[in-house]
Design an enzyme around this catalytic site. Structure first.
Site, short mmCIF file in Angstrom:
data_model
loop_
_atom_site.label_atom_id
_atom_site.label_comp_id
_atom_site.label_asym_id
_atom_site.label_seq_id
_atom_site.Cartn_x
_atom_site.Cartn_y
_atom_site.Cartn_z
N VAL A 1 32.35 1.79 6.18
CA VAL A 1 32.36 2.66 5.09
C VAL A 1 31.65 1.46 3.82
CG1 VAL A 1 33.91 3.31 3.09
CG2 VAL A 1 34.61 3.66 5.65
N LYS A 2 31.97 0.12 3.96
CA LYS A 2 31.59 -0.40 3.01
C LYS A 2 30.00 -0.64 2.87
CE LYS A 2 31.62 -3.78 0.06
NZ LYS A 2 32.16 -3.81 -1.26
#
Lengths: 277, 535
Positions: free
Chosen positions: A128-129
């Site tokens: 996600v980062k």
């Protein structure tokens, strides 16, 4: 900016051909060493060459910085690179296309294969980062991402791709010692060819800072992404090939400007390795 | 570890909040320590056998300690520990108790070879037989611990003779060619060029091997295998360098991974000086089972404590996967947990090389002041620990010129905030494995900054209520809030939920789980007993 298809290096004036290089020779620092450095520079095509810095390191090595003029010309019309041959889409567009045309989630399986424990690349694309403010593939609602992590064996990868009904398999290879990235990629593509018939095989994508993007066909994969690739580019490519009915076949070489230079992949030679290894 | 930034409180941290942070770390860690006290692992048991003197490997390169533990587990399981079954079998095989002074290690190694061939049956004895096997095991392990003690005294003597580095921080440099015989001249050259600590980076992926390779090795991937023989060769070479340079050159390797306990024993036996040993690194970054990691970690740290080895923790890793500003407090939380686990395992502050790193995006406004705030927070929270300060990697772009400038700022923060160990940053980070010239330029960078600003920490006193003090207070506050959440839900569930980094690591998943067992009532580990008794 160049005016035509022929350019040469730019120092502080158009056409001056000035370059700067640094290197080490395995000799102690003395007049002869400086002469040797200038000889090397001359053979590299620097004429005239200016030795601006030399410094002995340890017992038998000297470091040099040389400035000089090269006479070589660069013909831009003869430059061959892989151009992005798919439209760059936003996360919303990617999700929308998958939802409308595929009507199910697109399954992506990612891994570092072989002994490579550097998950930085695959994590940058999948987590996600993400990277540099761009969210990774896990962020895309219509993508179902399975990140197998580091040191996944090829048979395990094939099994996971089957279990997850992978539409695409992403493999990251950072370690390049003894061409491990090339051997591992060939082994991986061969295993998928053996395990699954054409048409049932997931799209095979590899990435890493030391791949030649032109080698996809030779390595038996559909696409190679080099350094600086962003999750958005990967997502757009997957949609282009799997959903939007894009061109089949391996990435084609196209003439034109160089691919966007990247800055975000990590090399095998990281100075810090945390507590890893 | 004399320094002058410690007691003054440059950040005016709220002592109540600092006390609360420590108390929360203790409460978060304690259940995990209880878990560790009630479990063993194959690597803990193999470490016990290594202390008892078992050496060598079979023709396939699988160490005899692995073959012996596997054989015991096959017959009686892991839950009793291997010490009693092994020494019971040894008595039956030899017929008599082993006479004092004989080579017990060789006898147990022979037993391992027989066991591997299937000619030894292991049992769990009771009563007198159990007591006598336990006593024999304790004697054998005691011999190993005394060897570690002698190596520690030897280090003390050499430090007295040759001296410590003249400056703080100590300059820590990495060597990694894959070939121990290539590493040695590079390490010696690095020491001559000013390195105080040499770290031999491991072959990538060694942390996921469930055995320790044997012998001198000449091939590795992006690093050199950690083996007892490689440790010995490098330590001997750096002893030569210490004599030549008139300062004791320290040697570092890596414990983290599936073989933490054994690595700790081998490091103690070969007088390594520092070991990378993080309480959660294996879980988060290598998907090693959490229970396995915590059990292995505790034992390995007990051994490090005994050996006088400074541990280096791996908080830099958080910042390579998470944002260095948003997630700065996770570094503080990890440091506090690492401190708690280390103290519990018997490590004093002087052996706590707690880690942190210069990883803030340089394009962010005030990034340098933020770095100063974070580094100073670590310094003030752990005034007696030799903090390990690690260079930028995430924002090293391949632009080597900009990278060199960034490394200079990194060095400046290191000296301004009184860090203990400075890992030298390479401008070619993200480009190549460092070249000779890269290392030379990097060391010039360090020497320039330490030479030009080595005493600046005296003058560097952040303005009361200013940016740096406020930032440090914010990070500490966020750390306390996170610790409160961890204490509420439990550390293992927090790890399972992805609290640290983005990875979720449930306690019943991950590598090495099949090598974990809860203690049976009669579990016996002579090494733990002797280490905890301090004898």
């Amino acid at each position: 900016m160049s005016g035509g298809p022929i350019v040469r290096p730019y120092g502080d004036a158009t056409g001056d051909g000035m370059v700067q290089v640094s290197f080490t020779l395995p000799v102690p620092h003395d007049k002869r060493a400086e002469g040797a450095a200038l000889q090397l520079a001359a053979k590299m095509g620097l004429d005239p060459a200016m030795l601006v810095h030399s410094r002995q390191m340890g017992d038998g090595f000297t470091f040099f910085v040389v400035y000089g003029r090269v006479s070589h010309l660069v013909d831009l019309s003869a430059v061959r690179v892989v151009e992005r041959d798919y439209p760059l889409l936003s996360a919303k567009e990617v999700n929308g296309l998958i939802r409308r045309r595929l009507r199910r989630k697109l399954s992506v399986v990612g891994a570092c294969i072989g002994t490579d424990a550097h998950t930085v690349g695959i994590d940058a694309i999948l987590n996600v980062k993400g990277i540099a403010g761009e969210k990774g593939l896990e962020y895309y609602r219509e993508l179902r991402v399975t990140n197998l992590g580091a040191q996944v064996s090829v048979p395990d990868l094939v099994a996971a791709a089957r279990a997850e009904r992978a539409d695409a398999v992403l493999v990251s290879q950072v370690v390049t010692q003894r061409d491990a990235h090339l051997h591992n990629t060939r082994e991986m593509s061969a295993a998928f060819r053996e395990a699954m018939p054409v048409g049932r095989r997931p799209l095979l994508v590899v990435g890493g800072p030391r791949f030649d993007e032109l080698m996809a066909g030779e390595l038996g994969v559909d696409r190679i992404f080099g350094r600086g690739t962003t999750p958005g580019e990967v997502a757009s490519y997957l949609v282009h090939r799997l959903v939007a009915g894009g061109a089949a076949g391996p990435a084609r070489a196209a003439a034109g400007a160089t691919a966007a230079p990247g800055d975000r992949d990590r090399s095998a030679g990281r100075g810090t390795e945390g507590v890893g290894g | 570890m004399a320094r002058d930034s410690g007691s003054g409180g440059k950040l005016a941290l709220d002592p109540v909040l600092v006390g609360r942070a420590r108390e929360l770390a203790r409460r978060a860690g304690q259940p995990v320590v209880e878990l560790a006290r009630g479990h063993t692992t194959v690597s803990v048991e193999r470490a016990v056998l290594r202390l008892a003197g078992v050496t060598g490997a079979d023709p396939d390169g699988i160490p005899w300690v692995n073959r012996l533990v596997d054989a015991v587990v096959a017959d009686v399981g892991l839950a009793h520990g291997v010490a009693v079954p092994v020494f019971d079998a040894l008595r039956r095989e030899l017929g008599v108790p082993i006479p004092a002074g004989s080579d017990v290690g060789a006898a147990v190694t022979l037993l391992a070879q027989k066991a591997a061939a299937g000619s030894v049956r292991f049992e769990v004895p009771a009563g007198r037989a159990a007591r006598s096997a336990g006593a024999a095991a304790r004697r054998a392990v005691g011999v190993g611990l005394r060897r570690i003690d002698r190596r520690r005294s030897e280090r003390d003597r050499m430090v007295r003779r040759h001296g410590d580095p003249g400056q703080r921080p100590w300059i820590y440099l990495i060597v990694a060619t894959g070939d121990i015989y290539e590493d040695i001249p590079q390490a010696q050259a690095a020491a001559r060029a000013g390195a105080d600590v040499i770290a031999v980076i491991r072959s990538t992926g060694q942390s996921l091997l469930d055995y320790v390779p044997e012998g001198a090795t000449r091939e590795g991937f992006a690093g050199t295998y950690a083996t007892q023989q490689n440790f010995r060769l490098m330590r001997a070479a750096l002893d030569d360098s210490s004599r030549e340079l008139g300062r004791y050159v320290r040697l570092t390797n890596y414990a983290s991974g599936l073989c933490m306990p054994e690595m700790a024993v081998l490091a103690g036996l070969e007088r390594l000086d520092m070991m990378l040993n993080d309480s959660m690194y294996g879980i988060l970054f290598r998907d090693i089972n959490p229970v396995r990691t915590f059990v292995d970690q505790r034992f390995s740290r007990q051994v490090h404590a005994r050996a006088g080895i400074v541990i280096n923790t791996g908080e830099d890793n958080y910042l390579t996967t998470a944002d260095a500003v948003d997630e700065a407090h996770t570094v503080t939380v990890s440091q506090l947990l690492n401190e708690y686990f280390a103290h519990e395992a018997g490590l004093p502050d002087a052996q706590l090389g707690l880690g942190h790193a210069f990883e803030i995006d340089p394009d962010l406004p005030e990034s340098f002041r933020l770095e100063l705030a974070h580094a100073l927070l670590a310094r003030e929270l752990f005034p007696d620990a030799p903090l390990k300060w690690m260079p930028p990697t995430r924002h090293m772009t391949g632009d080597v010129f900009r990278g060199n400038l960034l490394d200079g700022f990194f060095n400046l923060v290191g000296t301004m905030t009184g860090q203990g160990i400075l890992l030298v940053g390479m401008m070619t980070e993200a480009v190549v494995t460092p070249w000779l010239s890269d290392r030379d330029l990097a060391l010039q960078n360090v020497r320039y900054v330490l030479g030009a600003a080595g005493g600046l920490h005296e003058d560097f006193v952040p303005a009361p209520g200013g940016f740096i003090q406020r930032r440090a207070a914010t990070v500490l506050g966020e750390a306390v809030a996170l610790l409160e959440r961890i204490v509420d839900g439990g550390l293992l569930p927090a790890i399972a939920d992805g609290t640290f980094g983005i990875t979720k690591r449930p306690a019943d998943r991950g590598r090495g789980l099949d090598g974990v067992a809860a203690h049976a009532d009669d579990y016996y580990n002579p090494a733990t007993e002797l280490l905890e008794a301090g004898s």
